[in-house]
Design a protein around this motif. Structure first.
Motif, short mmCIF file in Angstrom:
data_model
loop_
_atom_site.label_atom_id
_atom_site.label_comp_id
_atom_site.label_asym_id
_atom_site.label_seq_id
_atom_site.Cartn_x
_atom_site.Cartn_y
_atom_site.Cartn_z
N SER A 1 6.06 -2.45 12.76
CA SER A 1 6.25 -3.81 13.26
C SER A 1 7.70 -4.03 13.60
N THR B 1 6.29 -7.98 17.19
CA THR B 1 5.15 -8.18 16.30
C THR B 1 5.38 -9.37 15.38
N GLY B 2 6.56 -9.49 14.82
CA GLY B 2 6.88 -10.62 13.95
C GLY B 2 6.81 -11.95 14.69
N SER C 1 3.16 -12.95 15.13
CA SER C 1 2.60 -13.47 13.89
C SER C 1 3.06 -14.89 13.62
N ALA C 2 4.35 -15.15 13.85
CA ALA C 2 4.88 -16.49 13.64
C ALA C 2 4.22 -17.49 14.59
N LEU D 1 1.22 -17.24 15.84
CA LEU D 1 -0.15 -17.44 15.39
C LEU D 1 -0.20 -18.43 14.22
N ILE D 2 0.74 -18.30 13.28
CA ILE D 2 0.79 -19.21 12.13
C ILE D 2 1.06 -20.63 12.60
#
Length: 257
Positions: free
Chosen positions: A81, A85-86, A89-90, A92-93
């Motif tokens: 990652s 990628t991070g 994810s952020a 998506l949250i």
């Protein structure tokens, strides 16, 4: 030198030169052949172990070369990652949190609408109950009683019609009539009226009720002394005394009809 000898010597020299040329050509071909095979000879291993290793690697190489291709080569290393990628994810949250907040807002709005609708229904029901005990047209002031007392008297006439109702008037002894905080419902069958008023004592702003030689202040009926006559003993009317400054809710009388 004889001519024959001269010709023989000439042929000998010619044959010699031809032989030399053939020898040079042969030597050149042999050198080329050696040059071609020379590297292979030089690359041979010096020991038996090196030879075995070389043969084993060669065999593995040949096996890999002969194996059919199953598709694009896949890396056995797990993806690492990184910043991209991070960030995904952020995002998506954050999107999930926004969805939850939006759902909560919708739920609160639905609850507010339901509460408002319930209040509106309660207000409509209250108006209906009030109308059911005030739409009979009773409007007497009963000699000028307090407004709150008149409101209750008019509503009770709608619920219990056909009775004479007295208000302000002189009475012997201590009484709430002169001040305009008492009503008398003239009847010899006043049980329903007395019970209705006591059951709704708080809503109507009633202080006490006297009926049939008994008094009730909200703690049950208690007998009274004999005053010597039907009217004095409240046997021909229900006496209702009211609190000062009351704010009655006459819709409560709907349960008495």
């Amino acid at each position: 030198m004889p001519e024959g000898a001269v010709r023989g010597a000439s042929r000998h020299r010619s044959n010699g030169r031809s032989a030399v040329r053939h020898g040079a050509v042969a030597a050149g071909l042999t050198g080329s052949a050696l040059a071609l095979v020379g590297p292979a000879v030089i690359a041979l291993p010096d020991t038996a172990d090196e030879a075995a290793t070389t043969l084993e690697l060669s065999a593995q190489g040949a096996a890999l070369a002969d194996a059919p291709s199953a598709g694009p080569a896949r890396s056995a290393v797990a993806p690492v990652s990184g910043p991209s990628t991070g960030a995904a994810s952020a995002d998506l949250i954050k999107a999930t949190e926004r969805d939850r907040a939006a759902d909560a807002a919708v739920a609160r709005q639905a609850q507010a609408r339901a509460a408002e609708q319930q209040r509106a229904q309660q207000a409509a029901a209250e108006q209906e109950r009030t109308a059911s005990v005030t739409d009979c047209g009773a409007s007497s002031s009963y000699g000028g009683v307090a407004d709150s007392v008149q409101e209750v008297g008019n509503a009770m006439e709608c619920v219990f019609p056909g009775h004479d109702v007295l208000g302000v008037g002189s009475r012997g002894g201590q009484s709430d009539h002169p001040g305009g905080y008492a009503l008398d419902f003239m009847t010899t069958d006043g049980d329903a009226i007395a019970d209705c008023v006591i059951d709704n004592k708080g809503d109507l702003g009633v202080e006490y009720v006297i009926w049939n030689q008994r008094i009730n202040t909200g703690s049950g009926w208690e007998g009274m002394e004999d005053r010597g006559g039907a009217t004095a003993n409240h046997e021909d009317h229900v006496h209702i005394s009211f609190e000062r400054g009351g704010s009655p809710d006459v819709s409560a009388l709907r349960s008495c009809g």
